[in-house]
Scaffold this active site. Structure first.
Site, PDB file in Angstrom:
ATOM      1  N   HIS A 459       0.836  -1.208   0.000  1.00  0.00           N
ATOM      2  CA  HIS A 459       0.000   0.000   0.000  1.00  0.00           C
ATOM      3  C   HIS A 459       0.871   1.259   0.000  1.00  0.00           C
ATOM      4  O   HIS A 459       0.661   2.173  -0.809  1.00  0.00           O
ATOM      5  CB  HIS A 459      -0.903  -0.044   1.243  1.00  0.00           C
ATOM      6  CG  HIS A 459      -1.708   1.188   1.509  1.00  0.00           C
ATOM      7  ND1 HIS A 459      -3.086   1.193   1.468  1.00  0.00           N
ATOM      8  CD2 HIS A 459      -1.355   2.456   1.853  1.00  0.00           C
ATOM      9  CE1 HIS A 459      -3.526   2.416   1.762  1.00  0.00           C
ATOM     10  NE2 HIS A 459      -2.494   3.187   2.006  1.00  0.00           N
ATOM     11  N   GLU A 460       1.848   1.303   0.889  1.00  0.00           N
ATOM     12  CA  GLU A 460       2.662   2.507   1.026  1.00  0.00           C
ATOM     13  C   GLU A 460       3.668   2.658  -0.114  1.00  0.00           C
ATOM     14  O   GLU A 460       3.767   3.718  -0.734  1.00  0.00           O
ATOM     15  CB  GLU A 460       3.393   2.510   2.379  1.00  0.00           C
ATOM     16  CG  GLU A 460       2.490   2.454   3.598  1.00  0.00           C
ATOM     17  CD  GLU A 460       1.559   3.650   3.742  1.00  0.00           C
ATOM     18  OE1 GLU A 460       1.764   4.662   3.048  1.00  0.00           O
ATOM     19  OE2 GLU A 460       0.613   3.563   4.543  1.00  0.00           O
ATOM     20  N   HIS A 464       0.800   4.276  -2.838  1.00  0.00           N
ATOM     21  CA  HIS A 464       1.050   5.727  -2.843  1.00  0.00           C
ATOM     22  C   HIS A 464       2.291   6.089  -3.649  1.00  0.00           C
ATOM     23  O   HIS A 464       2.403   7.208  -4.154  1.00  0.00           O
ATOM     24  CB  HIS A 464       1.202   6.229  -1.410  1.00  0.00           C
ATOM     25  CG  HIS A 464      -0.048   6.156  -0.603  1.00  0.00           C
ATOM     26  ND1 HIS A 464      -1.273   6.577  -1.079  1.00  0.00           N
ATOM     27  CD2 HIS A 464      -0.279   5.703   0.665  1.00  0.00           C
ATOM     28  CE1 HIS A 464      -2.191   6.403  -0.144  1.00  0.00           C
ATOM     29  NE2 HIS A 464      -1.617   5.871   0.917  1.00  0.00           N
ATOM     30  N   GLU A 517      -6.512   6.642  -1.153  1.00  0.00           N
ATOM     31  CA  GLU A 517      -6.412   5.479  -0.266  1.00  0.00           C
ATOM     32  C   GLU A 517      -6.963   4.233  -0.956  1.00  0.00           C
ATOM     33  O   GLU A 517      -6.427   3.136  -0.804  1.00  0.00           O
ATOM     34  CB  GLU A 517      -7.153   5.738   1.046  1.00  0.00           C
ATOM     35  CG  GLU A 517      -6.522   6.797   1.934  1.00  0.00           C
ATOM     36  CD  GLU A 517      -5.073   6.517   2.277  1.00  0.00           C
ATOM     37  OE1 GLU A 517      -4.664   5.334   2.315  1.00  0.00           O
ATOM     38  OE2 GLU A 517      -4.327   7.489   2.500  1.00  0.00           O
TER      39      GLU A 517
END
Length: 729
Positions: A459-460, A464, A517
């Site tokens: 996810h990070e 992103h 997100e």
């Protein structure tokens, strides 16, 4: 809906709410004395600034905080309890526990609105009993007038559940102290046009509207700074903000830029950053702190960006930190950011896994479901570390972070990823698992922590950290080949892009946080099927398959739980991550083939329940392609600055129909309280830093805040009382 016609229990923190302690003694013990001093002053800076969150939450939050500090600085919880229970109109034992739970929750959220969900919470005891406790205190015996004044100034608002006070938002949909109470979304949009014209970013601003007797409107755009005027206040660096501090006429309206918002609190931040500089390990850390000091002194966002650049270059520090006005989730317009500051210590063994993931990133990025032209020209290898939090001063603590949030730095210079290890491990403690079969619940409990570790990493770093924004530069050139790159959804050449003064957060505004997100969450579940990724985290064969299954099951269940954070009265989502997970649930349900099923059943208690099932054999053949197609659209609309298409897509899957509203009632009836975190405290004496720990309880939470903020705070009280006339709800 009248104040008496709804379920007040949804606005109460139950006494059984879990409180965890963030353990960091082992990590702290591994620091040198110099590193401990560096960490201590960063800790102080982070927490001194955290009081800004009170002013960013609600009109009454600073007053409630000041009241609690007065009560518990004067005596222990045990002493107050003994006196309160002996009074003539004494609270019961349970009511006193409810009082402590409210205080702990208030401290844990740094305000009386939940940091995760943005809904208000009120004490679960009668106001009269709360008053009895307050008036039984040593603080009242010592200075009754002061205590009575604070109590009377905040007690009504503390308990009020008038419809617009139940959540954060604009106008009749909520409150927001980023704005004066007479501002609405149209005011924010108007000022955003002004900011774009002047090439100013609004991260560290608040907007107050003043109307004189003749009806003339003046907008006061407040910059957070210790400087109070337009006078040049920086001897060492150019004060690039001073020339902006003046009045403007914009479209027939006066806009006044002023400095000095939160000045007294930021002065304490600056003082501690200057002290920390004396213990920095390298020139990047020194330069970073210099720029942060300049930013908080002058109100310069550019200085904070420069500090962030040096922060990115400070690779693999033992003590990691970040501080400033960072996340814009709580601004209903999605532009103004909440203060946060954290200091943490690297967990070297866990960080090694994330370093391996970074090394694999360039082979994983091409597997994402969009053409290479939609990816950054060069992958800028970021730091990715696992950290044990020493202090996190803000309204809530995330599990992972990808920062900085400045588009031009992320795209052209890089970023850092952090996973907060002691937060993740605290989340893995035993808790009641709703809406799953017994077999799934057992596997979920066993593998939630390791599967979430994989999800946070993807996810990070690749969520992103992936994707390109298409930009037309002031000189007319593009950062992409506008003659050949094709829109994957239309088959045509690119028709839209970002122009000067536009950023992701300003272009997509209130949609940006949840949309981003969702994109990152989709990347996580899409790539977690990759065998190389699983191997990096130590999961192979059948064990790896179980990790994938639990990660997807967690996402689907979280999508259902997300309904708690939807307000049907105003059709608003109150939490970016939970809206994102609901959207993903809807995408997977739409994929069909019984991949995901939500079945209404009677629970073991005879009350309505829901059973969530996921066909693990269809994750790769049905689920992954569906997520891939959806993820590609999210990226294309983001890359091309196509807000209209992005909004249409996201609104479609965010919609909550009658079927899901019925499910929402069951989710609310069976919801479990979100856990709170008690953090350690550091002190320094004769150059030696000590770590103080507290028990994982409401009393421990209270003791930790009294250790951080002993006694009265006249600086905060003045800021609060000066603000009150602008917040008349």
């Amino acid at each position: 809906m009248a104040e008496s016609d709804f379920d007040k229990t949804q606005y109460i923190i139950p006494n059984e709410a879990n409180i965890n302690f963030l353990e960091c003694r082992t990590a702290f013990g591994g620091l040198t004395e110099k590193e401990k001093c560096y960490a201590h002053y960063l800790y102080k800076a982070s927490w001194e600034g955290a009081l800004i969150c009170l002013l960013q939450t609600s009109p009454e939050a600073p007053g409630i905080f000041l009241l609690f500090q007065k009560l518990f600085s004067s005596e222990s919880v045990g002493s107050l309890k003994e006196k309160a229970l002996k009074s003539s109109v004494a609270p019961t034992e349970e009511e006193f526990t409810s009082f402590l739970t409210y205080v702990a929750a208030f401290y844990g959220n740094i305000g009386n609105y939940k940091s995760f969900g943005d809904t208000k919470f009120i004490p679960n005891l009668p106001k009269e009993k709360f008053q009895t406790i307050v008036f039984s205190s040593q603080a009242y015996a010592t200075n009754a007038k002061s205590v009575v004044t604070l109590w009377s100034d905040c007690c009504e608002a503390m308990y009020s559940l008038k419809p617009k006070l139940r959540q954060l938002g604009f106008g009749e949909q909520g409150i927001s102290t980023y704005y004066s109470s007479n501002c609405n979304k149209s005011d924010a949009e108007f000022i955003q046009g002004f900011l774009k014209e002047k090439n100013i970013e609004g991260w560290n601003t608040r907007l107050f509207k003043e109307i004189n007797d003749k009806g003339h409107v003046t907008y006061n755009l407040r910059l957070a700074s210790t400087a109070l005027s337009a006078e040049d206040c920086s001897a060492e660096k150019k004060d690039d903000v001073a020339s902006l501090v003046k009045s403007y006429e914009y479209q027939g309206t006066t806009v006044k830029i002023t400095r000095g918002d939160y000045a007294g609190l930021l002065k304490k931040v600056v003082d501690n950053l200057i002290m920390a500089k004396g213990f920095a390990s390298n020139e990047n850390e020194v330069a970073m702190l210099d720029h942060y000091v300049h930013s908080f002194t002058t109100g310069s966002v550019e200085a904070h960006k420069d500090g962030s650049r040096h922060w990115i270059r400070d690779k693999g520090p033992v003590v990691e930190t970040y501080i400033g006005f960072i996340e814009s989730y709580r601004d209903p317009f999605g532009v103004r950011a909440e203060y946060e500051g954290f200091v943490s210590i690297v967990n070297k063994s866990m960080s090694a896994k994330f370093a391996d993931l970074v090394s694999s990133a360039e082979t994983l990025l091409p597997q994402l479901p969009w053409p290479s032209s939609y990816e950054k020209d060069t992958f800028l290898r970021p730091d990715f570390t696992s950290l044990d939090v020493l202090g996190f001063g803000s309204s809530g603590i995330p599990a992972g972070i990808n920062i900085p949030n400045y588009d031009e730095i992320r795209q052209d210079e890089g970023f850092k990823n952090v996973s907060l290890g002691n937060v993740l491990s605290a989340h893995s403690a035993d808790q009641k698992i709703t809406f799953l079969t017994e077999e799934d619940a057992e596997l979920y409990s066993k593998l939630k922590a390791p599967s979430f570790e994989v999800q946070v990493g993807l996810h990070e770093l690749l969520g992103h950290g992936s994707g390109k924004l298409f930009i037309k530069k002031p000189d007319g050139s593009y950062n992409f080949d506008h003659k050949s790159v094709v829109n994957t959804e239309t088959g045509e050449k690119i028709q839209s892009w970002y122009t000067e003064g536009e950023t992701w957060s300003t272009k997509f505004a209130e949609l940006s946080s949840s949309y981003e997100e969702c994109r990152a969450e989709c990347v996580g579940i899409y790539l977690c099927l990759n065998k190389d990724v699983l191997r990096i985290f130590g999961h192979e064969g059948a064990a790896g398959d179980d990790i994938v299954y639990v990660n997807w099951l967690n996402m689907v269940r979280a999508g259902l739980l997300g309904l708690e954070f939807y307000t049907p009265e105003n059709n608003k989502w109150r939490q970016a991550h939970m809206q994102a997970r609901y959207v993903i649930l809807r995408v997977l349900l739409e994929a069909g083939e019984q991949l995901v099923q939500l079945t209404r059943i009677a629970g073991s208690d005879g009350k309505p329940d829901i059973l969530v099932t996921l066909d693990r054999n269809k994750i790769s053949c049905v689920g992954q392609p569906a997520i891939g197609a959806f993820l590609r659209k999210l990226q294309v609309f983001k890359s091309t600055a196509d807000y209209a298409s992005g909004k249409d897509l996201y609104d479609k899957y965010s919609a909550v129909d009658a079927h899901f509203l019925e499910m929402r009632n069951i989710v609310l009836a069976r919801k479990t309280p979100r856990r709170m975190f008690v953090q350690s405290h550091t002190t320094i004496q004769d150059g030696v830093v000590s770590l103080k720990e507290f028990e994982a309880s409401a009393s421990g939470m209270i003791a930790s805040f009294i250790a951080r903020f002993p006694g009265d705070d006249p600086v905060l009280e003045k800021l609060w009382r000066d603000d009150l006339p602008y917040h008349q709800y």
